[in-house]
Scaffold this active site. Structure first.
Site, PDB file in Angstrom:
ATOM      1  N   GLU A   1       5.443   5.969  -6.138  1.00  8.35           N
ATOM      2  CA  GLU A   1       6.343   6.658  -5.204  1.00  8.35           C
ATOM      3  C   GLU A   1       7.481   7.350  -5.957  1.00  8.35           C
ATOM      4  OE1 GLU A   1       5.571   7.053  -2.159  1.00  8.35           O
ATOM      5  OE2 GLU A   1       4.453   5.308  -1.430  1.00  8.35           O
TER       6      GLU A   1
ATOM      7  N   HIS B   1      11.559   0.320  -1.755  1.00  7.10           N
ATOM      8  CA  HIS B   1      10.470   0.486  -0.790  1.00  7.10           C
ATOM      9  C   HIS B   1       9.725  -0.832  -0.712  1.00  7.10           C
ATOM     10  CE1 HIS B   1       6.884   1.548   1.243  1.00  7.10           C
ATOM     11  NE2 HIS B   1       6.133   1.387   0.164  1.00  7.10           N
TER      12      HIS B   1
HETATM   13  O1  2HA Z   1       3.626   2.875  -1.197  1.00  6.12           O
HETATM   14  O2  2HA Z   1       3.817   0.307  -1.832  1.00  6.12           O
HETATM   15  O3  2HA Z   1       3.772   0.930  -4.928  1.00  6.12           O
HETATM   16  C1  2HA Z   1       3.150   2.484  -2.409  1.00  6.12           C
HETATM   17  C2  2HA Z   1       3.333   1.047  -2.644  1.00  6.12           C
HETATM   18  C3  2HA Z   1       2.927   0.504  -3.956  1.00  6.12           C
HETATM   19 ZN    ZN Z   2       4.103   1.031   0.159  1.00  8.95          ZN
END
Ligand code: 2HA
Ligand code: ZN
Length: 269
Positions: free
Chosen positions: A118, A141
């Site tokens: 990401e 994230h």
């Molecule tokens: O959205 O969650 O990195 C990608 C993930 C793994």
């Molecule tokens: Zn993810």
């Protein structure tokens, strides 16, 4: 700051990343390689570090980010597990620097661990935060179970419907997540479109943004604070679900109680 102070501050930030990675795993939000973390560490990079040679060839970011010129980041490694990062952050993540063209990066330390899938989302958000003069330096994230479950119903994807429900479950939610939960419709993970939509949501004044049927993206001054906001919101979702499991729709705090709380804590909105 002296060199020693900078090194100690940088170590403290990476220790916090490792601590949060452990929480993400324990909570069940970080299956396999799920989730990622990046920290803008530029303020703690000393002259000695600046001299370090790159340990990889320059790689494209996938987009050009003019405000990241000369910036340094700690990034979780792509494909790496949060539960491993919790114990060994420098084997499951790496330190990168952005090259003067603002379109490429190179890995500087400790090992040639390629950064998170990401990366375009994370670095675009850091670029945006710098442009805004924001003090935020951390982005997270993760896949919080109950918050992701909510996004499988279109009702909760409508603007601020989930925010109002979550705030009303327990007073701490609005006090500690005063900007609520932004909503981004489903988009392909790692895409530039998802990065752009995330920035638009942060620009609407959300610190925590939901990616429909996927996870959250949260920003704050440091990684512990970003984690705390997600934790508070997910706790509220768990209370809602517990009430539903007991067979009733929870009343939630009344509008008058929410107003009183907002005034007492001096909260926006
Ligand atoms: O959205 O969650 O990195 C990608 C993930 C793994
Ligand atoms: Zn993810």
């Amino acid at each position: 700051m002296s060199i020693l102070d900078k090194r100690a501050a940088l170590k403290a930030e990476i220790d916090k990343v490792a601590e949060v990675a452990g929480y993400l795993w324990t909570k069940g939000w970080a299956e396999r390689n799920g989730g990622n973390i990046t920290i803008n560490i530029t303020q703690w990079v000393d002259e000695g570090m600046r001299e370090l040679p790159a340990i990889t060839e320059p790689k494209p970011i996938g987009t050009t980010l003019p405000r990241l010129k000369g910036c340094w980041f700690y990034c979780k490694g792509t494909g790496r597990r949060m539960r491993d990062l919790a114990r060994r952050p420098m084997e499951n993540g790496s330190i990168i620097r952005i090259l003067p063209d603002c379109a490429h990066y190179e890995i500087v330390a400790d090992a040639p661990v390629a950064p998170t899938s990401e990366l375009p989302s994370h670095l675009s958000v850091h670029d945006y935060l710098l442009a805004k003069g924001s003090p935020y330096r951390a982005s997270l994230h993760t896949h919080p179970i109950e918050l992701v479950a909510l996004t499988h119903s279109p009702k909760w994807m409508e603007k601020d419907v989930a925010t109002r429900m979550l705030w009303s479950m327990i007073p701490e939610t609005k006090a500690f997540c005063p900007r609520g939960l932004g909503m981004v419709p489903y988009m392909l993970p790692s895409s530039v479109e998802l990065a752009d939509a995330t920035i638009r949501a942060i620009d609407e004044d959300y610190d925590v943004v939901m990616w429909e049927k996927h996870g959250v993206f949260a920003v704050d001054t440091d990684i512990m604070s970003a984690f705390d906001q997600v934790d508070v919101l997910n706790k509220a979702a768990q209370i809602y679900i517990s009430a539903r499991n007991m067979g009733f729709e929870p009343d939630g705090m009344t509008d008058a109680q929410m107003q009183e709380l907002s005034q007492a804590f001096g909260l926006p909105k």
